[in-house]
Scaffold this active site. Structure first.
Site, short mmCIF file in Angstrom:
data_model
loop_
_atom_site.label_atom_id
_atom_site.label_comp_id
_atom_site.label_asym_id
_atom_site.label_seq_id
_atom_site.Cartn_x
_atom_site.Cartn_y
_atom_site.Cartn_z
N ARG A 235 46.96 65.73 29.68
CA ARG A 235 47.45 64.40 30.09
C ARG A 235 48.72 64.03 29.33
NH1 ARG A 235 41.76 61.04 31.16
NH2 ARG A 235 41.63 61.67 33.34
N GLY B 287 39.84 64.16 33.11
CA GLY B 287 40.21 64.48 31.74
C GLY B 287 39.38 65.62 31.17
N LYS C 29 30.03 60.14 33.83
CA LYS C 29 30.33 58.75 34.22
C LYS C 29 29.57 58.38 35.49
CE LYS C 29 34.94 58.31 32.17
NZ LYS C 29 36.37 58.23 32.45
N GLY D 95 38.05 60.26 38.65
CA GLY D 95 37.61 59.18 39.54
C GLY D 95 38.70 58.76 40.52
N1 ADP Z 1 23.80 67.34 31.67
C1 ADP Z 1 24.65 66.61 30.93
N2 ADP Z 1 24.17 65.77 29.99
C2 ADP Z 1 25.03 65.04 29.23
N3 ADP Z 1 26.38 65.06 29.35
C3 ADP Z 1 26.89 65.88 30.28
C4 ADP Z 1 26.06 66.69 31.12
N4 ADP Z 1 26.87 67.37 31.93
C5 ADP Z 1 28.13 67.02 31.65
N5 ADP Z 1 28.16 66.12 30.65
C6 ADP Z 1 29.33 65.50 30.00
O1 ADP Z 1 30.17 64.92 30.97
C7 ADP Z 1 31.41 64.67 30.34
C8 ADP Z 1 32.52 64.66 31.34
O2 ADP Z 1 32.25 63.71 32.34
P1 ADP Z 1 33.38 62.84 33.08
O3 ADP Z 1 34.05 61.94 32.10
O4 ADP Z 1 32.70 62.17 34.23
O5 ADP Z 1 34.39 63.97 33.59
P2 ADP Z 1 35.98 63.86 33.82
O6 ADP Z 1 36.59 63.34 32.53
O7 ADP Z 1 36.41 65.24 34.14
O8 ADP Z 1 36.18 62.91 34.96
C9 ADP Z 1 31.57 65.77 29.30
O9 ADP Z 1 31.80 65.16 28.04
C10 ADP Z 1 30.22 66.50 29.33
O10 ADP Z 1 29.71 66.80 28.03
O1 X15 Z 2 39.53 59.38 32.07
C1 X15 Z 2 39.69 58.72 33.10
O2 X15 Z 2 39.07 58.99 34.27
P1 X15 Z 2 38.22 60.31 34.63
O3 X15 Z 2 37.04 60.41 33.67
O4 X15 Z 2 37.74 60.03 36.02
O5 X15 Z 2 39.11 61.48 34.54
C2 X15 Z 2 40.67 57.58 33.17
O6 X15 Z 2 41.36 57.43 31.96
C3 X15 Z 2 39.96 56.29 33.55
O7 X15 Z 2 39.05 55.93 32.55
P2 X15 Z 2 37.84 54.93 32.90
O8 X15 Z 2 36.90 55.67 33.84
O9 X15 Z 2 37.19 54.58 31.59
O10 X15 Z 2 38.45 53.73 33.59
#
Ligand code: ADP
Ligand code: X15
Length: 398
Positions: A38, A356, A199, A379
């Protein structure tokens, strides 16, 4: 880019204060940034504005602080990482509004770069509170939004500011939208989506529309547990949002009506502790112990995911299949990433992944360069995919 002003339209900005919304919500472990994608992606916009003599003032959030300013969510360490990646000094002000921010901005010279502290230290940011937006705007003459990955949030620093200052899309914002349109504007079918990660509450709603746009949805990571629990499968102490069971059930109904297959884990790697080297075992998904946590999907599920990737002409992916930061729970994510990369290299798959942590996982697997496109957004990219207007993008069209 139709309907947007970009940096091509910005004119003479020498000496002007340009507030640039960036996404510095980067993965951090033990106080160190573990993936700088990023930061690298915002470099072109910063270099261009600074090169034109602007005073470049970066606005960003970090994490989801609940109780105002806390060291855990400070952007100060990220300012240092940003300076290293950009190869130039990046100043830091310990507040994003008020006297502290104003005096740091007043001390800037042409071409300088300054990062202001986490905008989410103020609850007003997420409420898009006009009074707070005005306080942010007081430090700028121009607004540039280069945070596509936060454009699905209608916050003061992502949406509000564009109403108060002349607003432009940054180079990354522009490039992300162009690339997504090119790769996914008219996707070749079958389209398979993989959604995982942690998330759950902020992403589950978008699956309601996504299932109408894709042919199959593979659900892994923490997201899968909520669906498993909704279906009546015991998930022990796993990350799970039981109060979202109704939403999960409704998504499964919508998917069936739309002809979208939903693929849930059939086995899981469980451990009693969330830490490196914790004892773990693979169990059938119906046999998760009451005191266990599913931290990755198991080998049978990995095989099923690979088969769905083989059936896909287009793959969209956000959210790791497991807690990939901790070995051995990176196994499924790495295997699926490598499989998708191989299919892409063989010319059999258009693969678009983002988020991320997802980008960090692809880098961990050593295949980020082999995907068709890697977005900084998770997201936001899925909301774009479901056809939802993104507030941070829409406001730039005014
Ligand atoms: N089964 C699980 N239990 C707890 N955490 C998990 C599990 N699978 C994935 N994760 C966690 O999800 C996190 C990433 O999720 P998210 O923020 O939604 O992805 P991104 O940043 O790619 O959008 C990672 O820190 C990972 O450790
Ligand atoms: O990391 C982000 O989104 P992502 O987890 O969907 O990649 C963005 O910085 C948005 O963060 P937020 O989901 O706390 O608003």
């Amino acid at each position: 880019m139709a309907g947007f002003k970009t940096l091509d339209d910005i004119g003479n900005i020498s000496g002007k204060r340009v507030l640039v919304r960036v996404d510095l919500n980067v993965p951090v472990a033990d106080g160190k940034v573990t993936d700088v994608t990023r930061i690298e992606r915002i470099a072109p916009t910063i270099a261009e504005l600074s090169g034109k003599g602007a005073k470049v003032i970066l606005l960003a959030h970090f994490g989801r602080p609940k109780d105002g300013p806390t060291p855990e969510f400070s952007l100060e360490p990220i300012a240092k990482a940003t300076a290293e990646v950009l190869g130039r000094p990046v100043g830091f002000a310990s507040d994003c509004v008020g006297d502290t921010a104003a005096s740091a901005v007043a001390a800037m010279n042409k071409g300088d770069v300054l990062l202001l502290e986490n905008t989410r230290f103020y609850k007003a940011e997420e409420k898009n509170d006009p009074a707070f937006t005005e306080k942010l705007a007081a430090n700028g003459d121009i607004f540039v939004n280069d945070a596509f990955s936060a454009a699905h949030r209608a916050h003061s620093s992502t949406e509000g500011l564009a109403h108060l200052l002349p607003a432009y899309a940054g180079r990354t914002m522009q490039a992300e939208l162009d690339a997504l349109e090119k790769g996914l504007g008219n996707p070749v079918r079958p389209v398979v989506a993989i959604v995982g990660g942690a998330k759950v509450s902020t992403k589950i709603d978008l699956l309601m529309n996504l299932v109408k746009r894709v042919d199959a949805l593979v659900i892994g990571g923490g997201m899968a547990n909520t669906f498993l629990a909704a279906r009546g499968t015991a998930v022990g102490k796993s990350l799970c949002e039981h109060d979202l069971a109704t939403t999960a059930k409704q998504i499964m109904i919508e998917a069936a009506e739309a002809g979208c297959a939903i693929i849930l884990p059939v086995d899981g790697v469980v451990a009693k502790e969330f830490k490196a080297g914790a004892a773990s075992e693979t169990v059938a998904i119906s046999e998760v112990p009451a005191d266990g946590m599913i931290l990755d999907v198991g080998e049978k599920t990995v095989k099923a995911v690979a088969e769905w990737i083989d059936r896909a002409a287009t793959l969209v992916w956000n959210g790791p299949l497991g807690a990939f930061e901790i070995e051995p729970f990176d196994h499924a994510t790495v295997a699926a990433a490598r499989h998708a990369a191989d299919r892409t290299k063989a010319g059999k798959l258009v693969s678009v992944a983002g988020g991320g942590d997802t980008v960090a996982a692809l880098n961990h697997a050593g295949v980020a360069d082999d995907f068709t496109y890697v977005s900084t957004a998770g997201g936001a990219f899925l909301e774009w995919m479901e056809g939802k207007p993104l507030p941070g993008v829409e406001v730039l069209k005014h």
